[in-house]
Design an enzyme around this catalytic site. Structure first.
Site, mmCIF file in Angstrom:
data_model
loop_
_atom_site.group_PDB
_atom_site.id
_atom_site.type_symbol
_atom_site.label_atom_id
_atom_site.label_comp_id
_atom_site.label_asym_id
_atom_site.label_seq_id
_atom_site.Cartn_x
_atom_site.Cartn_y
_atom_site.Cartn_z
ATOM 1 N N HIS A 1 -4.437 -2.395 7.782
ATOM 2 C CA HIS A 1 -4.595 -1.999 6.363
ATOM 3 C C HIS A 1 -5.961 -2.502 5.872
ATOM 4 O O HIS A 1 -6.041 -3.394 5.026
ATOM 5 C CB HIS A 1 -3.460 -2.611 5.544
ATOM 6 C CG HIS A 1 -3.288 -2.014 4.176
ATOM 7 N ND1 HIS A 1 -3.972 -0.905 3.725
ATOM 8 C CD2 HIS A 1 -2.474 -2.390 3.142
ATOM 9 C CE1 HIS A 1 -3.600 -0.628 2.490
ATOM 10 N NE2 HIS A 1 -2.695 -1.510 2.112
ATOM 11 N N CYS B 1 -0.604 -8.512 -1.115
ATOM 12 C CA CYS B 1 -1.099 -7.151 -1.333
ATOM 13 C C CYS B 1 -0.221 -6.357 -2.291
ATOM 14 O O CYS B 1 -0.665 -5.359 -2.854
ATOM 15 C CB CYS B 1 -1.220 -6.423 -0.002
ATOM 16 S SG CYS B 1 0.349 -6.194 0.861
ATOM 17 N N ASP C 1 3.012 -11.509 2.778
ATOM 18 C CA ASP C 1 3.353 -10.099 2.567
ATOM 19 C C ASP C 1 4.840 -9.969 2.874
ATOM 20 O O ASP C 1 5.470 -10.895 3.400
ATOM 21 C CB ASP C 1 2.483 -9.215 3.497
ATOM 22 C CG ASP C 1 2.693 -7.715 3.265
ATOM 23 O OD1 ASP C 1 3.238 -7.342 2.199
ATOM 24 O OD2 ASP C 1 2.325 -6.924 4.150
ATOM 25 N N ARG D 1 -8.551 -3.087 -5.812
ATOM 26 C CA ARG D 1 -8.397 -1.930 -4.916
ATOM 27 C C ARG D 1 -9.223 -0.769 -5.464
ATOM 28 O O ARG D 1 -9.867 -0.042 -4.715
ATOM 29 C CB ARG D 1 -6.918 -1.510 -4.800
ATOM 30 C CG ARG D 1 -5.984 -2.486 -4.104
ATOM 31 C CD ARG D 1 -6.297 -2.687 -2.646
ATOM 32 N NE ARG D 1 -6.313 -1.465 -1.876
ATOM 33 C CZ ARG D 1 -5.238 -0.861 -1.348
ATOM 34 N NH1 ARG D 1 -4.047 -1.403 -1.483
ATOM 35 N NH2 ARG D 1 -5.349 0.257 -0.648
ATOM 36 N N ARG E 1 -2.459 7.712 4.989
ATOM 37 C CA ARG E 1 -1.515 6.599 5.201
ATOM 38 C C ARG E 1 -0.437 7.143 6.119
ATOM 39 O O ARG E 1 0.254 8.107 5.778
ATOM 40 C CB ARG E 1 -0.902 6.130 3.881
ATOM 41 C CG ARG E 1 0.314 5.252 4.102
ATOM 42 C CD ARG E 1 0.786 4.562 2.865
ATOM 43 N NE ARG E 1 -0.135 3.504 2.480
ATOM 44 C CZ ARG E 1 0.165 2.523 1.618
ATOM 45 N NH1 ARG E 1 1.355 2.483 1.045
ATOM 46 N NH2 ARG E 1 -0.715 1.588 1.325
ATOM 47 N N GLN F 1 -7.146 -2.813 2.001
ATOM 48 C CA GLN F 1 -6.542 -3.922 1.255
ATOM 49 C C GLN F 1 -7.383 -5.193 1.384
ATOM 50 O O GLN F 1 -7.624 -5.899 0.403
ATOM 51 C CB GLN F 1 -5.133 -4.186 1.804
ATOM 52 C CG GLN F 1 -4.434 -5.360 1.127
ATOM 53 C CD GLN F 1 -4.097 -5.074 -0.317
ATOM 54 O OE1 GLN F 1 -3.512 -4.047 -0.609
ATOM 55 N NE2 GLN F 1 -4.455 -5.965 -1.234
#
Ligand code: CP
Ligand code: NVA
Length: 314
Positions: A133, A263, A224, A291, A106, A136
């Site tokens: 991402h 998310c 988000d 996830r 990340r 996700q």
């Protein structure tokens, strides 16, 4: 470590075939039904997890996923590595490839991820960059399909910032054949290259500044944070984003059976109201759980344990 000249990286949805992505989601649904620890295809494997930004879900779900598959993990904070004292990403990739079997990173600039992948001889997984991402979105699509059946032909609406999660949604719309309607304020639009790529692959994507236009008749409404990690300068622009808040009034324009996704982490009272995120249409904690299951199948795919048409996900 097991090195390969052609490791299977999971960098972006645009770089993995439709069939492979479908097989990963099908495998994740199958794996979710197995007892944890019943299937240990990654016994003896070590995953290094590098974090240049904070994380709760990505860190814990990759860690637990790897352990449940029989493997082990190393948590590495970017700032505590020599990376933080300007050792290059390329040299770090070469060194880590001598110790571990896969790397999840990340990080900030997307180029750091691609440089890692170009120089690693083990699989590299994108755990979020400033730009995308993808892990996700695999969990999100798995969640939608569990609740509402195939995503193909469905309408997903985004209201909010044109950020990294949205970029991966745009790529997913081409890979999974769903329609994407995007409402972002002027100046916060999604980088056009994601939309161009997806449209070039046949995706149906609408862009608008009107959240009601985007959400009307949607099967799923997604948002988000307005302030992604590393983009704290955006904090000044909250009044610009307020019309894009997903509240009960906006959700009323979607189909009655529409799902709400985020998310997480959420900023309640900003991009979403308590009434929506805690309401009956919200599936945010199912997304978070998935996830774990999606991560397992992404890891297994990187190690060649998931392939389209294999009996494992038949
Ligand atoms: N959704 C997500 O990636 O959460 P974390 O930042 O907690 O990993
Ligand atoms: N867009 C958010 C996602 C967090 C999981 C960020 O980059 O901070």
């Amino acid at each position: 470590m097991t090195t390969s000249q052609n490791p299977r990286h999971f960098l972006d949805l645009s770089q993995v075939s439709k069939d492979d992505l479908r097989s990963i989601i099908d495998d994740a649904c199958r794996r979710k039904q197995l007892l944890p620890g019943g299937d240990k295809p990654l016994a003896g494997k070590m995953l290094a997890m590098i974090f240049d930004k904070p994380s709760t879900r990505t860190r814990v779900s990759f860690d637990v996923a790897m352990r449940q598959l029989g493997g082990e993990t190393l948590f590495l904070s970017g700032t505590e590595m020599q990376l933080g004292r300007s050792e290059t990403i390329a040299d770090t990739a070469r060194v880590l490839s001598r110790y571990v079997d896969a790397i999840m990173i990340r990080t900030t600039e997307h180029e750091r991820l691609t440089e890692m992948a170009e120089n690693a001889t083990v699989p590299v997984i994108n755990g979020l960059t400033d730009d995308t991402h993808p892990c996700q979105i695999m969990a999100d699509l798995m969640t939608f399909e569990e609740k509402r059946g195939p995503v193909k032909g469905k309408v997903f609406a985004w209201s909010g910032d044109g950020n990294n999660v949205l970029a991966s949604f745009a790529e997913a719309s081409a890979r999974f054949d769903f329609e994407l309607r995007i409402a972002t304020p002027s100046g916060s639009d999604l980088d056009g290259r994601y939309i161009e790529w997806a449209r070039g692959e046949g995706a149906k994507i609408l862009t608008t500044e009107d959240p009601v236009e985007a959400v009307s008749g949607a099967d799923c409404v997604v948002t988000d944070t307005w302030v992604s990690m590393g983009r704290e300068d955006r904090a000044r622009g909250h009044n610009v984003f307020m019309p894009y808040q997903v509240n009960e009034r906006l959700m009323a324009h979607a189909k009655p059976e529409a799902l709400f996704m985020h998310c997480l982490p959420a900023h309640r009272g900003e991009e979403v109201t308590d009434g929506v995120i805690d309401g009956p249409q919200s599936v945010v904690f199912d997304e978070a759980e998935n996830r774990l299951h999606a991560q397992k199948s992404i890891l297994a795919w990187c190690f060649g344990e998931v392939t389209p048409g294999s009996p494992a996900h038949g």
